[in-house]
Enzyme design. Structure first.
Site, PDB file in Angstrom:
ATOM      1  N   ASN A 151       0.840  -1.180   0.000  1.00 23.44           N
ATOM      2  CA  ASN A 151       0.000   0.000   0.000  1.00 23.44           C
ATOM      3  C   ASN A 151       0.874   1.227   0.000  1.00 23.44           C
ATOM      4  O   ASN A 151       1.622   1.463   0.931  1.00 23.44           O
ATOM      5  CB  ASN A 151      -0.873  -0.044   1.247  1.00 23.44           C
ATOM      6  CG  ASN A 151      -1.912   1.028   1.207  1.00 23.44           C
ATOM      7  OD1 ASN A 151      -1.739   2.024   0.510  1.00 23.44           O
ATOM      8  ND2 ASN A 151      -2.987   0.832   1.926  1.00 23.44           N
TER       9      ASN A 151
ATOM     10  N   HIS B 209      -0.511   7.454 -26.761  1.00 19.96           N
ATOM     11  CA  HIS B 209      -0.377   8.435 -25.681  1.00 19.96           C
ATOM     12  C   HIS B 209       0.141   7.734 -24.439  1.00 19.96           C
ATOM     13  O   HIS B 209      -0.641   7.187 -23.667  1.00 19.96           O
ATOM     14  CB  HIS B 209      -1.738   9.056 -25.326  1.00 19.96           C
ATOM     15  CG  HIS B 209      -2.325   9.923 -26.384  1.00 19.96           C
ATOM     16  ND1 HIS B 209      -3.657  10.271 -26.389  1.00 19.96           N
ATOM     17  CD2 HIS B 209      -1.773  10.535 -27.465  1.00 19.96           C
ATOM     18  CE1 HIS B 209      -3.901  11.051 -27.435  1.00 19.96           C
ATOM     19  NE2 HIS B 209      -2.781  11.217 -28.108  1.00 19.96           N
TER      20      HIS B 209
ATOM     21  N   GLU C  55       4.327  -8.616 -23.857  1.00 15.67           N
ATOM     22  CA  GLU C  55       5.580  -7.873 -23.868  1.00 15.67           C
ATOM     23  C   GLU C  55       6.533  -8.324 -22.764  1.00 15.67           C
ATOM     24  O   GLU C  55       7.719  -8.040 -22.822  1.00 15.67           O
ATOM     25  CB  GLU C  55       5.295  -6.369 -23.786  1.00 15.67           C
ATOM     26  CG  GLU C  55       4.597  -5.942 -22.542  1.00 15.67           C
ATOM     27  CD  GLU C  55       3.976  -4.548 -22.691  1.00 15.67           C
ATOM     28  OE1 GLU C  55       3.300  -4.318 -23.700  1.00 15.67           O
ATOM     29  OE2 GLU C  55       4.166  -3.722 -21.807  1.00 15.67           O
TER      30      GLU C  55
END
Ligand code: NOJ
Ligand code: CA
Length: 703
Positions: free
Chosen positions: A191, A411, A505
């Protein structure tokens, strides 16, 4: 939407007291949900499947930062029931028509002491249960959620396929263990914004097997304006509890009333294939409000990409670093000479992609800023509108269009969300100006503002806003590293892809990965997995890359069928396809939109065999993948139309093929078949097969 019948019975039976249960059954009667109140007035539910308790009694409710009375002390003010049986046609999908058939029940709860109200809405389908919370208008106008208390009690120490809880990435390989073993095999809930940590935290969608005839899957549907739900196991009681992704301030969500949460989803089936075939998550999402969807199209694409991912060439144009993008003068900078997205190289890809029938070509690294993008937490990292000096945006788009294909925009936001929000309109306008209609966006790295998480309410809102704004400009979105999908592609069908998983990938991952993703990550929506590696040896691109692809070539072909997506990439470089045009033929032929899909046989993280019928012809395509274990599979063809003859082209692993060696040993055979035939097929370790079946008397030839 075709409505067969829909009716509602407002059976307001006020005053259900603690202990009494309200039951709701699925249309086929196999699944039932019991709602009850504990003696303390805690709302509870349980789920039965064929008479077995598959979800024992589990609590519901919330803890709020600024209010009491959403976790206990409730009485039932009313129960209303409804039933619905409709069909809808997705804009794209695994099937051209989906039945949405459920029985519903809304329980209205009041806490008279605290003066609070909370409704719980259940829908029970033949393939599982969905429920959500509705906060009706009440005294408090808004609430800050500190914890969702929803439990999913498990029927014992059952088997799970899971990835560790993480508020920022899903890019993990799946682990199969008993629930009791999660703690010792890597479960965690790191966290970034508070000190809370749990060794038994996992993400959804969570695939579960209670016994040989009970498979389940826990996920959520329609994640809107709320943080993503993780699950934390109490491994003494075997109860999962919702564990929402925290926001920058350490609590979970700000909600304005009235408000409805995302659906909590429990898929249930006899067979593993039932989970693969389940449309529950899509059905729990809202129908699309888009009236015109003609601009949304499935896409098969190539990319100026793998040569960068494998380390051969680069996204960046210069070796400069740590500069201010607003003032840096690229025209004076010295190029390092390894920039992929240069006009000449892009043209080479356009030629190959166009000649082979692809729809689009993705080009990454076309825009300024890549020198500083990674690991720097830079706010103004990209502007998304300025091409590098060697990328001629106008000439390349014109060239692509003249050859009948489009360029796909890229993008990468580097997770600087405020920066992307600032530039988004201009960036989409640039796309409209040059004729791009699809964008691959990306969210690598720590979220800005600092301390926020990838799956927080703020980030979830950002991703959906990007999809909605794109829709206004008729742009399709494929977002990588965004929150995992939850079926929102039904409502926003321009969300044609997501990554939110360890994709292709990653180069050294285990062969089992592709046999578990369709059971987990794909339950929320399509995955841009980027299959199609023909050259497993990655040092050919870059001598320093010591990885190799751990899959056979036929396994790679099969993924176009087993890994459903309306957006499919052929990710290898043109030269490697040119060397094996006979095998590449399958990638050229395989459709990306389907009339019908039949999951023939499967077991999580073992193998998957699926047959799909092309949406625009009578041809069928079958894909099969196996994990590291070789399999001899007999494929029955009884799903084909009786009496018709089909020309089969079968691509299968050669006898020496293996995911770690001889990956490219494949055999192609051609013959005619009917629905009475069955084909014995060998799948190598990490292998698979692909089959095209072209109907002989069909008027429409294979695509
Ligand atoms: C991660 C994406 O998954 C990958 O496909 C992309 O090339 C890089 N980010 C750069 O944006
Ligand atoms: Ca990624």
């Amino acid at each position: 939407m075709m409505k067969t019948h829909i009716f509602a019975i407002a059976a307001l039976c006020a005053g259900l007291t603690a202990g009494a249960a309200d039951t709701l059954s699925s249309p086929d009667g196999k699944i039932s949900v019991d709602f009850s109140l504990s003696p303390e007035g805690v709302p509870q539910y349980s789920v039965d499947y064929r008479g077995d308790k598959v979800i024992p009694v589990s609590s519901l409710g919330f803890r709020m930062k600024d209010a009491e009375g959403f976790d206990r002390g409730f009485t039932v003010a009313g129960v209303s029931r409804t039933s619905s049986d409709t069909k809808w046609a997705p804009v794209w999908g695994e099937n051209d028509s989906i039945r949405d058939n459920y029985n519903g029940m809304t329980v209205q709860l009041v806490n008279r002491k605290q003066n609070t109200k909370l409704n719980v809405e259940f829908r029970v389908y033949d393939d599982g249960v969905g429920f959500r919370y509705l906060f009706p208008k009440q005294k408090k106008k808004q609430l800050a959620v500190t914890d969702e208390l929803t439990e999913f009690a498990m029927p014992g120490d059952i088997t799970a396929w899971w990835i560790p809880g993480d508020y920022d990435t899903q890019e993990y390989e799946y682990v199969r263990t008993k629930l009791s073993e999660i703690r010792h095999t890597g479960g965690h809930m790191p966290n970034l914004s508070s000190t809370t940590f749990s060794p038994t935290g996992v993400q959804t969608s969570l695939m579960l097997k209670a016994n040989d005839s009970t498979y389940m899957n826990l996920h959520e549907a329609a994640l809107v304006d709320f943080p993503a739900m993780h699950l934390n196991l109490n491994d003494t009681t075997m109860v999962f509890q919702s564990w929402l992704t925290p926001n920058i301030d350490g609590y979970k969500a700000d909600i304005k009333l009235p408000f409805s949460t995302p659906w909590r989803v429990i898929m249930i089936g006899d067979r593993a294939t039932d989970i693969l075939a389940s449309n529950l998550v899509l059905n729990l999402n809202e129908p699309t409000k888009f009236t015109d969807t003609s601009w949304i199209t499935p896409i098969k694409y190539m990319g100026v990409w793998w040569e960068m991912i494998s380390g051969g060439r680069m996204w960046s144009y210069t070796d400069a670093h740590d500069f201010d993008l607003a003032t840096f003068d690229y025209s004076k900078a010295k190029p390092h000479g390894r920039h992929s997205a240069n006009t000449e190289n892009v043209k080479r890809y356009i030629d190959f992609a166009a000649a082979n029938g692809f729809d689009q070509l993705l080009v990454e690294g076309w825009n300024i800023g890549w020198e500083d993008w990674f690991g720097r937490e830079k706010d103004f990292v990209f502007d998304f509108i300025t091409p590098y000096p060697d990328f001629d945006i106008k000439a390349l788009n014109d060239y692509a269009h003249s050859k009948g294909i489009k360029l796909m925009m890229h993008h990468e936001t580097s997770s600087s969300l405020p920066n992307y929000d600032r530039w988004m309109d201009k960036a989409y306008d640039l796309m409209n100006q040059y004729g791009y209609d699809a964008v691959k966006s990306g969210y690598v790295g720590n979220i800005l503002p600092k301390g926020d998480n990838h799956y927080s309410q703020y980030a979830v809102n950002h991703y959906l806003n990007a999809v909605k704004k794109a829709a206004d400009k008729h742009i399709m979105v494929n977002a990588h590293e965004a929150v995992r999908p939850t079926g929102l592609c039904r409502t926003y069908p321009n969300l044609i892809g997501n990554e939110a998983a360890m994709g292709q990938e990653y180069q050294g991952m285990s062969p089992q990965h592709v046999t578990i993703l369709p059971f987990t990550r794909l339950k929320g929506g399509p995955l841009d997995f980027t299959p199609g590696i023909f050259e497993a040896n990655l040092s050919l691109y870059n001598p320093n890359n010591k990885e190799h692809k751990r899959a056979t070539l036929c396994n790679q072909l099969a993924l176009y069928v087993t890994m459903y997506s309306p957006l499919q990439m052929a990710c290898d470089i043109p030269e490697h396809y040119a060397e094996k045009m006979d095998a590449f033929q399958f990638i050229k032929d395989v459709p990306v939109d389907w009339k019908r899909s039949i999951y023939l046989d499967a077991e999580p993280a073992e193998y998957i065999v699926v047959a799909r019928e092309d949406k625009h012809s009578d041809n069928w395509y079958v894909g099969g993948v196996t994990n590291a274990t070789a399999r001899d599979y007999t494929l029955g063809l009884n799903f084909l139309e009786p009496g018709a003859t089909y020309h089969a082209r079968l691509y299968f692993d050669g006898p020496t093929a293996h995911y770690d060696r001889n990956q490219d040993k494949y055999i192609i055979t051609e013959f005619d078949v009917t629905n009475a035939d069955s084909l014995p097929i060998h799948m190598a370790p990490g292998g698979g097969f692909a089959l095209s079946l072209v109907k002989q008397d069909a008027a429409t030839p294979a695509k």
